[in-house]
Design a protein around this motif. Structure first.
Motif, mmCIF file in Angstrom:
data_model
loop_
_atom_site.group_PDB
_atom_site.id
_atom_site.type_symbol
_atom_site.label_atom_id
_atom_site.label_comp_id
_atom_site.label_asym_id
_atom_site.label_seq_id
_atom_site.Cartn_x
_atom_site.Cartn_y
_atom_site.Cartn_z
ATOM 1 N N ARG A 28 0.834 -1.213 0.000
ATOM 2 C CA ARG A 28 0.000 0.000 0.000
ATOM 3 C C ARG A 28 0.866 1.260 0.000
ATOM 4 O O ARG A 28 0.533 2.262 -0.646
ATOM 5 N N GLN A 29 1.981 1.205 0.709
ATOM 6 C CA GLN A 29 2.893 2.340 0.712
ATOM 7 C C GLN A 29 3.459 2.603 -0.686
ATOM 8 O O GLN A 29 3.484 3.748 -1.154
ATOM 9 N N GLN A 30 3.911 1.556 -1.327
ATOM 10 C CA GLN A 30 4.474 1.708 -2.669
ATOM 11 C C GLN A 30 3.434 2.215 -3.659
ATOM 12 O O GLN A 30 3.728 3.086 -4.495
ATOM 13 N N ASP A 31 2.222 1.697 -3.557
ATOM 14 C CA ASP A 31 1.156 2.142 -4.459
ATOM 15 C C ASP A 31 0.828 3.618 -4.234
ATOM 16 O O ASP A 31 0.630 4.379 -5.195
ATOM 17 N N GLU A 32 0.789 4.043 -2.953
ATOM 18 C CA GLU A 32 0.457 5.435 -2.676
ATOM 19 C C GLU A 32 1.546 6.376 -3.159
ATOM 20 O O GLU A 32 1.273 7.432 -3.736
ATOM 21 N N LEU A 33 2.798 5.998 -2.941
ATOM 22 C CA LEU A 33 3.894 6.855 -3.387
ATOM 23 C C LEU A 33 3.925 6.957 -4.909
ATOM 24 O O LEU A 33 4.223 8.023 -5.462
ATOM 25 N N ALA A 34 3.614 5.864 -5.590
ATOM 26 C CA ALA A 34 3.545 5.911 -7.051
ATOM 27 C C ALA A 34 2.448 6.875 -7.495
ATOM 28 O O ALA A 34 2.622 7.652 -8.447
ATOM 29 N N ALA A 35 1.308 6.864 -6.782
ATOM 30 C CA ALA A 35 0.208 7.775 -7.118
ATOM 31 C C ALA A 35 0.612 9.222 -6.837
ATOM 32 O O ALA A 35 0.288 10.130 -7.614
ATOM 33 N N ILE A 36 1.336 9.449 -5.721
ATOM 34 C CA ILE A 36 1.784 10.797 -5.373
ATOM 35 C C ILE A 36 2.697 11.352 -6.465
ATOM 36 O O ILE A 36 2.572 12.514 -6.888
ATOM 37 N N VAL A 37 3.626 10.539 -6.926
ATOM 38 C CA VAL A 37 4.542 10.970 -7.993
ATOM 39 C C VAL A 37 3.764 11.287 -9.263
ATOM 40 O O VAL A 37 4.035 12.280 -9.947
ATOM 41 N N ALA A 38 2.773 10.450 -9.585
ATOM 42 C CA ALA A 38 1.976 10.678 -10.792
ATOM 43 C C ALA A 38 1.165 11.962 -10.694
ATOM 44 O O ALA A 38 0.998 12.684 -11.688
ATOM 45 N N ILE A 39 0.671 12.281 -9.495
ATOM 46 C CA ILE A 39 -0.179 13.466 -9.313
ATOM 47 C C ILE A 39 0.635 14.746 -9.253
ATOM 48 O O ILE A 39 0.325 15.735 -9.923
ATOM 49 N N PHE A 40 1.726 14.720 -8.460
ATOM 50 C CA PHE A 40 2.452 15.951 -8.180
ATOM 51 C C PHE A 40 3.767 16.087 -8.944
ATOM 52 O O PHE A 40 4.417 17.128 -8.883
ATOM 53 N N GLY A 41 4.176 15.045 -9.636
ATOM 54 C CA GLY A 41 5.286 15.129 -10.570
ATOM 55 C C GLY A 41 6.607 15.557 -9.957
ATOM 56 O O GLY A 41 7.071 14.995 -8.966
ATOM 57 N N GLU A 42 7.206 16.603 -10.546
ATOM 58 C CA GLU A 42 8.566 17.005 -10.206
ATOM 59 C C GLU A 42 8.694 17.545 -8.783
ATOM 60 O O GLU A 42 9.810 17.669 -8.261
ATOM 61 N N GLY A 43 7.587 17.869 -8.146
ATOM 62 C CA GLY A 43 7.653 18.398 -6.788
ATOM 63 C C GLY A 43 7.802 17.340 -5.718
ATOM 64 O O GLY A 43 7.796 17.650 -4.525
ATOM 65 N N VAL A 44 7.972 16.063 -6.129
ATOM 66 C CA VAL A 44 8.031 14.962 -5.177
ATOM 67 C C VAL A 44 9.414 14.318 -5.202
ATOM 68 O O VAL A 44 9.978 14.070 -6.260
ATOM 69 N N ARG A 45 9.960 14.055 -4.021
ATOM 70 C CA ARG A 45 11.208 13.297 -3.902
ATOM 71 C C ARG A 45 10.955 12.133 -2.952
ATOM 72 O O ARG A 45 10.609 12.337 -1.791
ATOM 73 N N THR A 74 7.654 10.605 6.782
ATOM 74 C CA THR A 74 8.391 9.353 6.972
ATOM 75 C C THR A 74 7.388 8.283 7.368
ATOM 76 O O THR A 74 6.619 8.456 8.323
ATOM 77 N N LEU A 75 7.389 7.182 6.619
ATOM 78 C CA LEU A 75 6.362 6.158 6.797
ATOM 79 C C LEU A 75 6.874 5.017 7.672
ATOM 80 O O LEU A 75 7.824 4.325 7.298
ATOM 81 N N PRO A 76 6.253 4.812 8.834
ATOM 82 C CA PRO A 76 6.633 3.644 9.636
ATOM 83 C C PRO A 76 6.234 2.367 8.917
ATOM 84 O O PRO A 76 5.406 2.389 7.995
ATOM 85 N N ALA A 77 6.808 1.250 9.323
ATOM 86 C CA ALA A 77 6.539 -0.021 8.636
ATOM 87 C C ALA A 77 5.061 -0.354 8.625
ATOM 88 O O ALA A 77 4.558 -0.962 7.673
ATOM 89 N N HIS A 119 -5.925 4.264 6.569
ATOM 90 C CA HIS A 119 -6.327 5.008 5.377
ATOM 91 C C HIS A 119 -5.130 5.787 4.851
ATOM 92 O O HIS A 119 -4.499 6.538 5.584
ATOM 93 N N GLU A 120 -4.806 5.592 3.588
ATOM 94 C CA GLU A 120 -3.705 6.326 2.982
ATOM 95 C C GLU A 120 -4.040 7.822 2.986
ATOM 96 O O GLU A 120 -5.103 8.226 2.521
ATOM 97 N N VAL A 121 -3.138 8.650 3.505
ATOM 98 C CA VAL A 121 -3.501 10.022 3.803
ATOM 99 C C VAL A 121 -2.579 11.060 3.163
ATOM 100 O O VAL A 121 -2.806 12.259 3.295
#
Length: 293
Positions: A28-45, A74-77, A119-121
């Motif tokens: 779920r963490q990996q999926d959310e981060l992939a979505a964040i990168v897709a939505i916000f693009g270059e502003g995400v590291r 920072t995402l805890p396990a 819930h992914e937030v």
């Protein structure tokens, strides 16, 4: 005899269950981060998770071309079953605004992750920070304009001043925003002093310094007593019933006599005989104080 040697042995079914939950959280963490990168693009590291270094990301949001803020999560396990650790970098915002933004985002994260199955937030937090940053920038612009107006005043500044003590604020951000709105509409300059360090939720021992036309100060005080400015412990809108006018007077140097407000315990305004002149506020300012000084 069948139970001999079984005490202390791991429950294999429980281990399988915990492993499944951990795998699900990681996915779920990996999926959310992939979505964040897709939505916000270059502003995400994105910070890749390794042993001893959990997964995380930094996201930049902007109020305008010159003012931005960076949210680091920072995402805890166990995220999203547990809330992320958050920090905000916003060099152009004041400490009070930064504390308020961080507290607001942390409250949202806790509420979302407390839901069943979590819930992914992160996307919600970014949108919330965007709204807050725009508001802080607008407040900063208003303060800048008020400071420019104050700078155009004669050297002696506005003719009158007052000092109020507000016993408590249950909803500090809402309360202060309303006072700032009144001060701006009435052409008053105001400094709000809050106890340090700033903290979320109810605060006590707040002082407000006002300077401007005496009639405008009177209108401000009347609104404080007759309009809803805060919420009670049940969250219902309420009026201010515990504020005291410590001092109301012409600014020293105007050649007029000082007036001490009714119900005033005197405080410094009375103890100094009305001689000291407070620094002229510029628009609406919020500062911290420590102890009685």
């Amino acid at each position: 005899s069948n139970n001999v040697g079984s005490v202390g042995l791991p429950d294999s079914s429980r281990i399988v269950c915990m492993s499944s939950v951990a795998d699900d959280c990681a996915e779920r963490q990996q999926d959310e981060l992939a979505a964040i990168v897709a939505i916000f693009g270059e502003g995400v590291r994105v910070t890749e998770g390794t042993v001893g270094a959990p997964l995380g990301c930094s996201i930049e949001v902007s109020a305008d071309s010159a003012r931005a803020a960076v949210l680091t999560a920072t995402l805890p396990a166990a995220y999203p079953l547990e809330p992320p650790q958050l920090s905000i970098s916003c060099p152009w915002a004041g400490m009070w605004a930064l504390e308020q933004m961080t507290s607001a985002l942390e409250a949202t994260a806790r509420a979302s992750c407390a839901a069943e199955e979590g819930h992914e937030v992160l996307t919600e937090l970014v949108q919330q920070l965007k709204t807050l940053v725009v508001q802080v920038a607008a407040d900063a612009d208003a303060a800048r304009d008020a400071a420019a107006a104050a700078a155009s005043q004669p050297a002696d500044g506005p003719a009158h001043e007052a000092v109020l003590r507000i016993d408590h604020m249950n909803s500090p951000s809402t309360y202060q925003r309303l006072l700032a709105k009144w001060a701006s509409a009435l052409g008053l300059h105001a400094r709000c002093l809050i106890p340090a360090p700033p903290r979320p939720g109810r605060i006590t021992g707040v002082y407000v310094y006002l300077s401007g036309e005496d009639g405008a100060i009177g209108t401000f005080l009347q609104r404080l007593r007759t309009e809803n400015v805060d919420v009670d412990r049940a969250g219902r809108p309420c009026r201010e019933r515990m504020a005291a006018v410590l001092c109301r007077r012409p600014r020293p140097g105007t050649g007029e006599e000082m007036r001490i407000g009714e119900g005033s315990p005197g405080e410094k305004c009375a103890r100094d005989g009305g001689r000291a002149r407070a620094p002229l506020a510029a628009g609406w300012e919020v500062e911290e104080y420590i102890g009685d000084e």
